[in-house]
Design a protein around this motif. Structure first.
Motif, PDB file in Angstrom:
ATOM      1  N   ALA A 209      33.928  45.169  25.871  1.00 48.01           N
ATOM      2  CA  ALA A 209      33.665  44.205  26.942  1.00 48.01           C
ATOM      3  C   ALA A 209      32.973  42.946  26.409  1.00 48.01           C
ATOM      4  N   GLN A 210      32.101  43.137  25.387  1.00 56.95           N
ATOM      5  CA  GLN A 210      31.401  41.980  24.818  1.00 56.95           C
ATOM      6  C   GLN A 210      32.372  41.068  24.083  1.00 56.95           C
ATOM      7  N   SER A 211      33.259  41.674  23.267  1.00 56.28           N
ATOM      8  CA  SER A 211      34.140  40.844  22.437  1.00 56.28           C
ATOM      9  C   SER A 211      35.238  40.183  23.267  1.00 56.28           C
ATOM     10  N   SER A 212      35.631  40.817  24.379  1.00 56.60           N
ATOM     11  CA  SER A 212      36.688  40.215  25.204  1.00 56.60           C
ATOM     12  C   SER A 212      36.105  39.271  26.253  1.00 56.60           C
ATOM     13  N   GLY A 213      34.769  39.136  26.257  1.00 58.73           N
ATOM     14  CA  GLY A 213      34.131  38.220  27.198  1.00 58.73           C
ATOM     15  C   GLY A 213      34.035  38.773  28.615  1.00 58.73           C
ATOM     16  N   HIS A 214      34.395  40.039  28.802  1.00 63.78           N
ATOM     17  CA  HIS A 214      34.253  40.630  30.125  1.00 63.78           C
ATOM     18  C   HIS A 214      32.796  41.006  30.376  1.00 63.78           C
TER      19      HIS A 214
ATOM     20  N   ARG B 268      34.956  38.434  47.883  1.00 70.61           N
ATOM     21  CA  ARG B 268      34.579  39.402  46.851  1.00 70.61           C
ATOM     22  C   ARG B 268      33.245  40.081  47.206  1.00 70.61           C
ATOM     23  N   VAL B 269      32.300  39.295  47.700  1.00 70.85           N
ATOM     24  CA  VAL B 269      30.987  39.847  48.068  1.00 70.85           C
ATOM     25  C   VAL B 269      31.158  40.860  49.212  1.00 70.85           C
ATOM     26  N   ASN B 270      31.968  40.506  50.203  1.00 65.22           N
ATOM     27  CA  ASN B 270      32.201  41.436  51.315  1.00 65.22           C
ATOM     28  C   ASN B 270      32.835  42.733  50.833  1.00 65.22           C
ATOM     29  N   GLU B 271      33.768  42.600  49.907  1.00 63.90           N
ATOM     30  CA  GLU B 271      34.469  43.779  49.384  1.00 63.90           C
ATOM     31  C   GLU B 271      33.484  44.726  48.688  1.00 63.90           C
TER      32      GLU B 271
ATOM     33  N   ALA C 211      25.623  44.241  40.374  1.00 60.49           N
ATOM     34  CA  ALA C 211      26.128  44.535  39.029  1.00 60.49           C
ATOM     35  C   ALA C 211      27.658  44.616  39.012  1.00 60.49           C
ATOM     36  N   LEU C 212      28.251  45.020  40.141  1.00 62.98           N
ATOM     37  CA  LEU C 212      29.705  45.236  40.182  1.00 62.98           C
ATOM     38  C   LEU C 212      30.490  44.008  40.616  1.00 62.98           C
ATOM     39  N   VAL C 213      29.801  43.018  41.185  1.00 63.05           N
ATOM     40  CA  VAL C 213      30.510  41.925  41.857  1.00 63.05           C
ATOM     41  C   VAL C 213      31.396  41.123  40.904  1.00 63.05           C
ATOM     42  N   THR C 214      31.003  41.063  39.622  1.00 60.86           N
ATOM     43  CA  THR C 214      31.789  40.316  38.636  1.00 60.86           C
ATOM     44  C   THR C 214      32.907  41.164  38.028  1.00 60.86           C
ATOM     45  N   GLU C 215      33.110  42.366  38.575  1.00 60.27           N
ATOM     46  CA  GLU C 215      34.123  43.294  38.052  1.00 60.27           C
ATOM     47  C   GLU C 215      33.956  43.549  36.559  1.00 60.27           C
TER      48      GLU C 215
ATOM     49  N   ASN D 296      26.307  61.063  44.825  1.00 52.88           N
ATOM     50  CA  ASN D 296      27.645  61.323  45.372  1.00 52.88           C
ATOM     51  C   ASN D 296      28.436  60.038  45.555  1.00 52.88           C
ATOM     52  N   ASP D 297      27.776  59.005  46.049  1.00 53.51           N
ATOM     53  CA  ASP D 297      28.483  57.746  46.292  1.00 53.51           C
ATOM     54  C   ASP D 297      28.858  57.058  44.975  1.00 53.51           C
ATOM     55  N   LEU D 298      27.973  57.176  43.976  1.00 59.92           N
ATOM     56  CA  LEU D 298      28.288  56.596  42.673  1.00 59.92           C
ATOM     57  C   LEU D 298      29.502  57.295  42.059  1.00 59.92           C
ATOM     58  N   LEU D 299      29.529  58.608  42.197  1.00 61.28           N
ATOM     59  CA  LEU D 299      30.638  59.400  41.657  1.00 61.28           C
ATOM     60  C   LEU D 299      31.956  59.009  42.338  1.00 61.28           C
ATOM     61  N   ALA D 300      31.916  58.845  43.661  1.00 60.34           N
ATOM     62  CA  ALA D 300      33.115  58.441  44.399  1.00 60.34           C
ATOM     63  C   ALA D 300      33.578  57.054  43.954  1.00 60.34           C
ATOM     64  N   LEU D 301      32.616  56.181  43.741  1.00 61.17           N
ATOM     65  CA  LEU D 301      32.926  54.813  43.321  1.00 61.17           C
ATOM     66  C   LEU D 301      33.535  54.813  41.911  1.00 61.17           C
ATOM     67  N   TRP D 302      32.970  55.630  41.045  1.00 64.43           N
ATOM     68  CA  TRP D 302      33.497  55.725  39.675  1.00 64.43           C
ATOM     69  C   TRP D 302      34.945  56.228  39.703  1.00 64.43           C
ATOM     70  N   ARG D 303      35.218  57.221  40.551  1.00 71.03           N
ATOM     71  CA  ARG D 303      36.591  57.743  40.644  1.00 71.03           C
ATOM     72  C   ARG D 303      37.534  56.673  41.168  1.00 71.03           C
ATOM     73  N   GLU D 304      37.029  55.864  42.101  1.00 74.92           N
ATOM     74  CA  GLU D 304      37.862  54.817  42.709  1.00 74.92           C
ATOM     75  C   GLU D 304      38.101  53.659  41.726  1.00 74.92           C
ATOM     76  N   LEU D 305      37.035  53.241  41.021  1.00 71.19           N
ATOM     77  CA  LEU D 305      37.136  52.032  40.198  1.00 71.19           C
ATOM     78  C   LEU D 305      37.541  52.318  38.756  1.00 71.19           C
ATOM     79  N   GLY D 306      37.293  53.553  38.297  1.00 73.03           N
ATOM     80  CA  GLY D 306      37.675  53.921  36.936  1.00 73.03           C
ATOM     81  C   GLY D 306      36.953  53.148  35.843  1.00 73.03           C
ATOM     82  N   LYS D 307      35.714  52.756  36.086  1.00 74.09           N
ATOM     83  CA  LYS D 307      34.960  51.995  35.083  1.00 74.09           C
ATOM     84  C   LYS D 307      34.274  52.921  34.090  1.00 74.09           C
TER      85      LYS D 307
END
Ligand code: ADP
Ligand code: ADP
Length: 220
Positions: free
Chosen positions: A65-70, A108-111, A142-146, A169-180
């Motif tokens: 992520a650092q080298s690709s500027g993400h 994006r903020v609403n999402e 932390a997530l808003v910039t994808e 539980n919510d973090l786990l669900a979010l991780w499954r959804e976003l795949g980060k």
């Protein structure tokens, strides 16, 4: 694909404290890894190195992520929200700093507020929120910039156990959804095993990984 690769990474702070190393660590893209260990073993130092906030004293560190500027998302135990700004404006801040126009950032903020369960609190000020809600706001910011990688430094340690469990539980669900890729620092054996695919156990002997356990799950 590899998200993070550390080879022989050590960190000696300016005052001579050997905080970490030599540490070898590989984290796959999309993996949820916990760094587990008692205070002072170098977990925060490892996260700061991965985030690029500090430089290693020796060794090599490749962070895709650092080298690709993400962007890399970072969540601390202290929510560090701007007290005079609403939750919406706090979450929008990283997009503002990236010069995204408000018209574009609002969607994006609403999402992201919806993803963390904060839609109803968008117009509230940090002082009006519980500790758990403030943590959700920090997570949204932390997530808003994808970001490709989410780094979390004992994020839930100050919360009561019930709130903490809900957030797990919510973090786990979010991780499954976003795949980060998530790297999660914790003192809690329960939390590390509950959340992660892999737990990296660090000892207070500077930097040594004393053990690794891969959590075997019935799920794919
Ligand atoms: P952990 O997150 O596992 O508690 P840290 O990475 O915060 O461990 O700290 C590892 C060691 O480095 C500790 O001995 C700590 O006191 C020391 N340390 C952390 N930050 C600094 C700093 N900025 N300057 C000097 N020593 C530090
Ligand atoms: P933790 O990661 O355990 O939540 P910190 O990373 O804030 O806590 O600090 C871990 C240890 O590093 C603490 O003992 C703290 O006193 C020490 N520490 C943090 N910053 C510094 C610093 N600038 N100089 C010396 N020690 C530090």
């Amino acid at each position: 694909p590899t998200a993070v690769r550390l080879r022989g990474v050590t960190k000696v702070y300016d005052n001579g404290t050997v905080a970490l190393g030599p540490l070898d660590l590989d984290i796959r893209k999309g993996e949820f890894v916990s760094l587990l260990g008692s205070s002072g073993c170098g977990k925060s130092t490892a996260l700061r190195l991965i985030a690029g906030l500090i430089a290693p004293s020796a060794g090599t560190l490749d962070v895709a992520a650092q080298s690709s500027g993400h962007a890399i998302g970072f969540v601390f135990q202290e929510p560090t929200l701007m007290p005079w700004s609403t939750i919406r404006e706090n979450v929008r801040l990283p997009l503002k700093l990236a010069h995204m126009p408000d018209a574009q950032s609002s969607a994006r903020v609403n999402e992201v507020l919806a993803q963390v369960g904060l839609t109803e609190f968008a117009g509230a000020y940090p002082r009006e929120l519980s500790g758990g809600m403030k943590m959700r706001a920090s997570l949204a910011r932390a997530l808003v910039t994808e970001p490709d990688i989410l780094l979390m430094d004992e994020p839930f340690a100050a919360l009561d156990e019930i709130t903490r469990f809900r957030l797990n539980n919510d973090l786990l669900a979010l991780w499954r959804e976003l795949g980060k890729t998530v790297i999660f620092v914790t003192h809690s054996v329960f939390e590390s095993v509950y959340l992660s695919q892999r737990v990296v156990v660090m000892t207070s002997r500077p930097g040594r990984v004393s053990a690794e356990c891969r959590i075997v799950s019935a799920e794919p």
